[in-house]
Structures are given as C-alpha cells and as structure tokens.
Design a protein around this motif. Structure first.
Motif, PDB file in Angstrom:
ATOM      1  N   GLY A 315       0.817  -1.199   0.000  1.00 59.85           N
ATOM      2  CA  GLY A 315       0.000   0.000   0.000  1.00 59.85           C
ATOM      3  C   GLY A 315       0.855   1.255   0.000  1.00 59.85           C
ATOM      4  N   HIS A 316       0.257   2.361  -0.437  1.00 56.73           N
ATOM      5  CA  HIS A 316       1.005   3.614  -0.548  1.00 56.73           C
ATOM      6  C   HIS A 316       0.080   4.789  -0.277  1.00 56.73           C
ATOM      7  CE1 HIS A 316       2.576   7.148  -2.769  1.00 56.73           C
ATOM      8  NE2 HIS A 316       3.746   6.706  -2.395  1.00 56.73           N
ATOM      9  N   LEU A 317       0.554   5.745   0.515  1.00 54.92           N
ATOM     10  CA  LEU A 317      -0.151   6.991   0.781  1.00 54.92           C
ATOM     11  C   LEU A 317       0.730   8.157   0.357  1.00 54.92           C
ATOM     12  CD1 LEU A 317      -1.509   6.287   4.391  1.00 54.92           C
ATOM     13  CD2 LEU A 317      -2.688   5.899   2.229  1.00 54.92           C
ATOM     14  N   ALA A 318       0.235   8.964  -0.563  1.00 47.50           N
ATOM     15  CA  ALA A 318       0.957  10.164  -1.017  1.00 47.50           C
ATOM     16  C   ALA A 318       0.453  11.350  -0.219  1.00 47.50           C
ATOM     17  CB  ALA A 318       0.746  10.373  -2.508  1.00 47.50           C
ATOM     18  N   LEU A 319       1.239  11.807   0.752  1.00 47.61           N
ATOM     19  CA  LEU A 319       0.831  12.929   1.587  1.00 47.61           C
ATOM     20  C   LEU A 319       0.929  14.243   0.809  1.00 47.61           C
ATOM     21  CD1 LEU A 319       2.418  12.092   5.060  1.00 47.61           C
ATOM     22  CD2 LEU A 319       0.314  11.249   4.018  1.00 47.61           C
ATOM     23  N   CYS A 320      -0.039  15.121   1.042  1.00 48.16           N
ATOM     24  CA  CYS A 320      -0.099  16.398   0.333  1.00 48.16           C
ATOM     25  C   CYS A 320      -0.339  17.534   1.317  1.00 48.16           C
ATOM     26  CB  CYS A 320      -1.233  16.372  -0.703  1.00 48.16           C
ATOM     27  SG  CYS A 320      -1.054  15.105  -1.976  1.00 48.16           S
ATOM     28  N   LYS A 321      -0.269  18.742   0.805  1.00 49.82           N
ATOM     29  CA  LYS A 321      -0.603  19.920   1.597  1.00 49.82           C
ATOM     30  C   LYS A 321      -1.428  20.856   0.737  1.00 49.82           C
ATOM     31  CE  LYS A 321       3.706  22.376   0.490  1.00 49.82           C
ATOM     32  NZ  LYS A 321       4.905  23.041   1.032  1.00 49.82           N
ATOM     33  N   LEU A 322      -2.293  21.620   1.385  1.00 51.48           N
ATOM     34  CA  LEU A 322      -3.144  22.559   0.677  1.00 51.48           C
ATOM     35  C   LEU A 322      -2.319  23.742   0.187  1.00 51.48           C
ATOM     36  CD1 LEU A 322      -6.158  23.207  -0.006  1.00 51.48           C
ATOM     37  CD2 LEU A 322      -6.202  24.537   2.110  1.00 51.48           C
ATOM     38  N   VAL A 323      -2.540  24.143  -1.044  1.00 50.04           N
ATOM     39  CA  VAL A 323      -1.845  25.292  -1.622  1.00 50.04           C
ATOM     40  C   VAL A 323      -2.659  26.539  -1.307  1.00 50.04           C
ATOM     41  CG1 VAL A 323      -1.031  26.372  -3.744  1.00 50.04           C
ATOM     42  CG2 VAL A 323      -0.849  23.889  -3.444  1.00 50.04           C
ATOM     43  N   SER A 324      -2.075  27.461  -0.594  1.00 55.63           N
ATOM     44  CA  SER A 324      -2.803  28.650  -0.163  1.00 55.63           C
ATOM     45  C   SER A 324      -2.519  29.875  -1.024  1.00 55.63           C
ATOM     46  CB  SER A 324      -2.452  28.977   1.299  1.00 55.63           C
ATOM     47  OG  SER A 324      -1.047  29.165   1.440  1.00 55.63           O
ATOM     48  N   GLU A 325      -1.408  29.856  -1.776  1.00 54.57           N
ATOM     49  CA  GLU A 325      -1.074  31.027  -2.575  1.00 54.57           C
ATOM     50  C   GLU A 325      -1.948  31.095  -3.830  1.00 54.57           C
ATOM     51  OE1 GLU A 325       2.210  27.965  -3.652  1.00 54.57           O
ATOM     52  OE2 GLU A 325       1.129  28.616  -1.851  1.00 54.57           O
ATOM     53  N   ASN A 326      -1.834  32.207  -4.543  1.00 64.05           N
ATOM     54  CA  ASN A 326      -2.617  32.384  -5.762  1.00 64.05           C
ATOM     55  C   ASN A 326      -2.283  31.332  -6.808  1.00 64.05           C
ATOM     56  OD1 ASN A 326      -3.755  34.588  -4.566  1.00 64.05           O
ATOM     57  ND2 ASN A 326      -2.750  36.112  -5.837  1.00 64.05           N
ATOM     58  N   ILE A 327      -3.287  30.975  -7.592  1.00 58.33           N
ATOM     59  CA  ILE A 327      -3.117  30.020  -8.687  1.00 58.33           C
ATOM     60  C   ILE A 327      -3.293  30.759 -10.004  1.00 58.33           C
ATOM     61  CG2 ILE A 327      -3.890  27.849  -9.691  1.00 58.33           C
ATOM     62  CD1 ILE A 327      -2.749  27.595  -6.845  1.00 58.33           C
ATOM     63  N   MET A 328      -2.289  30.738 -10.843  1.00 58.87           N
ATOM     64  CA  MET A 328      -2.298  31.437 -12.128  1.00 58.87           C
ATOM     65  C   MET A 328      -2.579  32.933 -11.926  1.00 58.87           C
ATOM     66  SD  MET A 328      -3.795  28.717 -14.924  1.00 58.87           S
ATOM     67  CE  MET A 328      -5.489  29.195 -14.724  1.00 58.87           C
ATOM     68  N   GLY A 329      -2.161  33.447 -10.766  1.00 64.72           N
ATOM     69  CA  GLY A 329      -2.306  34.863 -10.498  1.00 64.72           C
ATOM     70  C   GLY A 329      -3.596  35.258  -9.801  1.00 64.72           C
ATOM     71  N   TYR A 330      -4.421  34.280  -9.404  1.00 68.18           N
ATOM     72  CA  TYR A 330      -5.705  34.567  -8.784  1.00 68.18           C
ATOM     73  C   TYR A 330      -5.899  33.694  -7.538  1.00 68.18           C
ATOM     74  CZ  TYR A 330      -6.677  36.582 -13.397  1.00 68.18           C
ATOM     75  OH  TYR A 330      -6.618  37.318 -14.564  1.00 68.18           O
ATOM     76  N   PRO A 331      -6.660  34.176  -6.569  1.00 74.40           N
ATOM     77  CA  PRO A 331      -6.920  33.361  -5.374  1.00 74.40           C
ATOM     78  C   PRO A 331      -7.800  32.167  -5.702  1.00 74.40           C
ATOM     79  CG  PRO A 331      -8.234  35.379  -5.326  1.00 74.40           C
ATOM     80  CD  PRO A 331      -7.280  35.523  -6.472  1.00 74.40           C
ATOM     81  N   PHE A 332      -7.637  31.093  -4.909  1.00 71.36           N
ATOM     82  CA  PHE A 332      -8.482  29.907  -5.092  1.00 71.36           C
ATOM     83  C   PHE A 332      -8.796  29.347  -3.702  1.00 71.36           C
ATOM     84  CE2 PHE A 332      -9.813  25.641  -6.091  1.00 71.36           C
ATOM     85  CZ  PHE A 332     -10.434  25.758  -7.324  1.00 71.36           C
ATOM     86  N   GLY A 333      -9.905  29.815  -3.134  1.00 66.73           N
ATOM     87  CA  GLY A 333     -10.354  29.345  -1.830  1.00 66.73           C
ATOM     88  C   GLY A 333     -11.625  28.533  -1.963  1.00 66.73           C
ATOM     89  N   GLU A 334     -12.383  28.441  -0.879  1.00 64.14           N
ATOM     90  CA  GLU A 334     -13.609  27.638  -0.882  1.00 64.14           C
ATOM     91  C   GLU A 334     -14.632  28.175  -1.885  1.00 64.14           C
ATOM     92  OE1 GLU A 334     -15.160  27.292   3.023  1.00 64.14           O
ATOM     93  OE2 GLU A 334     -13.378  26.305   3.839  1.00 64.14           O
ATOM     94  N   LYS A 335     -14.761  29.495  -1.946  1.00 65.81           N
ATOM     95  CA  LYS A 335     -15.711  30.093  -2.884  1.00 65.81           C
ATOM     96  C   LYS A 335     -15.333  29.769  -4.320  1.00 65.81           C
ATOM     97  CE  LYS A 335     -17.379  34.612  -4.480  1.00 65.81           C
ATOM     98  NZ  LYS A 335     -17.266  36.085  -4.287  1.00 65.81           N
ATOM     99  N   GLU A 336     -14.053  29.913  -4.629  1.00 68.04           N
ATOM    100  CA  GLU A 336     -13.587  29.637  -5.994  1.00 68.04           C
ATOM    101  C   GLU A 336     -13.714  28.149  -6.318  1.00 68.04           C
ATOM    102  OE1 GLU A 336     -12.283  33.447  -4.729  1.00 68.04           O
ATOM    103  OE2 GLU A 336     -11.851  31.508  -3.806  1.00 68.04           O
ATOM    104  N   ALA A 337     -13.509  27.284  -5.315  1.00 70.51           N
ATOM    105  CA  ALA A 337     -13.652  25.842  -5.524  1.00 70.51           C
ATOM    106  C   ALA A 337     -15.089  25.494  -5.914  1.00 70.51           C
ATOM    107  CB  ALA A 337     -13.236  25.089  -4.271  1.00 70.51           C
TER     108      ALA A 337
END
Length: 377
Positions: A315-337
């Motif tokens: 088995g394998h688990l790839a741990l990740c972290k949430l990206v908080s900075e802008n994406i392609m120059g724009y914010p991406f939070g819960e509203k944008e999701a």
C-alpha cells in the motif's frame, strides 16, 4: 495517467517603459497601453512613422530582412524570435538580451548563439526594445515574441504595442552610438548562464498571470494553461481502513504521542504512487449522479507512507498539503472551488470519456491543458 484503485482523503504589458525623451514619468508596472507623446515624436522628428500593433510585427520583419547587419538590444526574447534574425544567408547580427531576468527563453538564445553571423550577449540592466540597421531603426514597446510577463507567440497578441520607425540619419547614428555603449558593457553568455536561465524561465512561465481565474473555464485561453504543471485529479473512492490505520500509526511515530480516535487527516491520496510531484493537483471528488466536490488545490510533500494491506499487498499513501497562494495569479479558496465545480460539472462526463474511454466514475489524473481543451470544444 489513470489508476482504478485510487482512493483519497482531502481535508482541506506589462510595460515598464524607459523615461520618455523629455523625462516624463513612465506608467506603473502592469499597464499595457502606450501614448504617442508629443515631445517624443518631436524629438525623433523628420522621417518618422508611428506604429501600432497592426503594423509593428511587419515593420520588425521587414527591417530584419532588409538590413545586411542588424543591431538589436531587446530585453526579452521568446519563441519565434529566432526566425526573424538573419533570414538570408550572409546577413550579420549583434544582439543583446536580458537573460538573467528569467523573462527570456534560453532555448531561443541557444539557437541564435549557434547561428552563423550572429553574436548574442547579455545585459542584466537592459529593458530597452531597440532594433536598428544602416537605413532604419525601430524603438518601441514590444519584445521579440515575448514580454516581461513571460508570454510567448500568440499569447502576446492580447497586448497593445506601439513604436516609432525612423529613417532619419542623425537619429540612426545616435541609436548606433547608444547600442555600441550597451555592447561595451554587455557580457558573453556561457553554458552555465543558460542553465540558470532555464530554471528562472520555467519558474516565471509557470507563475505568470492568466487572462482569467482557474474557476472561469469559459474565459481562459488555451495558452493560459501552457507550460504549467497543473493537473485535475478525479477520484470516487474513500480511504480504506488499512490506509487509515497506516496513517495513524505513522503519525504516532512522527509526533511521538498517541493519536485520538478521530485524528485530523493530512490531505493524501491512497494507491497513487505515480501522482505528479512538484505539481498543483486540483482535487475533484466525483460520484456519478450524486456528488461532485472540489476540496481545493494540493501539492505533494514527498513524505509518503508505505504499508501492507490485510491481504498482503503493498500500500502507498501520497501525503499532500493545501496550496494557499494564488493560482495562475488569482486566489483559489472555498468560494472559488465551488465556482470551479459549477463550471466543470457540464463537462465531467466528456472529460472522463476522452481520457479514460468511459463516462463512468473513475480515478484519473489529467494535465490541465487537456482539461481546458476538452471543456472548450
């Protein structure tokens, strides 16, 4: 990239002009319009033509083709610039670029450096856009196929450019004198310089601002997605009991203390060892006919967990972290999701069909340029 056994748990022109000849202030960085200042035209004088975007490229092409020796001090060079230089056998060119900025494509520099009759050097302070021959000279806003925002080819067609083309002998002589002074202070381009420039170029290309936010799929242009390490990760399975157990045990080791019965799980993907590294992963849970949800954008931490399932398989688990900075120059939070889900919902079956061969829910990782292409068909 497809994996049918994957499971997941996710928590969480730019035109900085030189001063006008009368020393008026240049506009703020980020503006892309240019005014034909009266004082600028008067100082050039005589045989001078004002150029706009519609005839700028043709003027550059004609000047480069007609002159036996071309002088070009242009800060930023991008894809296609190499086709303009010395198109005829026997022509010569002395070129200066700003390589250290990360806004010049080093592949173009490599091509020009190896071209007969061409000598190209670099200047870290160069921001000018000057092209001259014996009979004509052009001073303007445009870089050669790219600009300071790291746009290439058709990407720069969005920007309005302007310039002045002169055949005035006195002005051409002054431009040649200025170029020679720039040439004197410029330096050669080494292989090491090109390697460093490639790193800077890649970083700036991936971080450039798009024409619209990620969640506005209908407004994005195909070139906005080019040269970006972004993927859409679609899945429809929850995390396994064995995976949760392995995660809790690993967390206990790492923090050296017992965990609660309901630990907060780090964003992770299970059974997906070949998930792209050093990439932005747009997380999308899709359960056909029932649920579609974007938990955010993640990137791998490379702190993977390897374990053994109850049946003895690996088995394998790839741990990740949430990206908080802008994406392609724009914010991406819960509203944008949520807006992203609304935009992509009508296309999800088509995306799965064209990437996996089936409209059914599946686990798949798709480069974002391909996602955008399918959505805009």
């Amino acid at each position: 990239m497809e994996n049918h056994s994957s499971r997941v748990c996710a928590i969480e022109k730019c035109l900085k002009r030189e001063h006008y000849l009368d020393n008026n202030e240049a506009p703020e960085a980020g503006t892309c319009s240019i005014a034909a200042g009266k004082s600028l035209i008067r100082k050039i004088g005589g045989n001078t033509m004002f150029l706009t975007s519609s005839d700028y490229q043709q003027a550059v092409t004609s000047l480069a083709a007609d002159e036996e020796e071309l002088l070009a001090a242009v800060a930023f060079w991008g894809k296609g610039a190499e086709t303009l230089i010395c198109p005829r056998a026997g022509q010569r060119a002395r070129l200066i670029c700003n390589l250290d900025s990360g806004a010049t494509n080093p592949e173009v520099v490599k091509i020009l450096r190896n071209r007969p009759g061409v000598t190209i050097r670099q200047s870290d302070k160069l921001h000018a856009k000057v092209i001259a021959g014996a009979k004509k000279a052009l001073i303007g806003s445009a870089n050669l196929s790219a600009n300071g925002l790291n746009l290439e080819g058709s990407e720069q067609s969005w920007w309005d450019e302007a310039g002045l083309l002169t055949e005035e002998p006195g002005q051409i002589a002054s431009i040649h004198q200025w170029f020679d002074s720039q040439w004197e202070t410029s330096r050669v381009i080494s292989d090491k310089d090109l390697l460093l420039a490639q790193q800077r170029w890649s970083q700036r290309r991936s971080g450039r601002t798009a024409s619209a936010p990620l969640h506005a799929l209908e407004r994005l242009r195909p070139t906005d997605a080019k040269d970006r390490n972004i993927y859409l990760v679609i899945y429809n399975e929850a995390m396994s009991e064995d995976g949760e157990k392995a995660f809790r045990e690993e967390q206990k080791k790492r923090v050296c203390q017992p965990q609660t019965d309901n630990p907060v799980l780090t964003p992770l993907y299970e059974g997906w060892p070949d998930l792209p590294t050093d990439a932005l992963l747009i997380d999308l849970y899709y359960e056909e006919g029932r649920k579609i949800e974007c938990a955010g954008i993640f990137t791998r931490t490379l702190q993977d967990i390897h374990f053994t399932y109850s049946d003895g398989s690996a088995g394998h688990l790839a741990l990740c972290k949430l990206v908080s900075e802008n994406i392609m120059g724009y914010p991406f939070g819960e509203k944008e999701a949520r807006q992203f889900v609304k935009q992509i919902r009508p296309h999800i079956k088509k995306i799965l069909q064209q990437t996996t061969g089936s409209e059914k829910s599946s686990s798949v990782c798709i480069p974002f340029p391909e996602v955008l292409r399918i959505c805009q068909q």
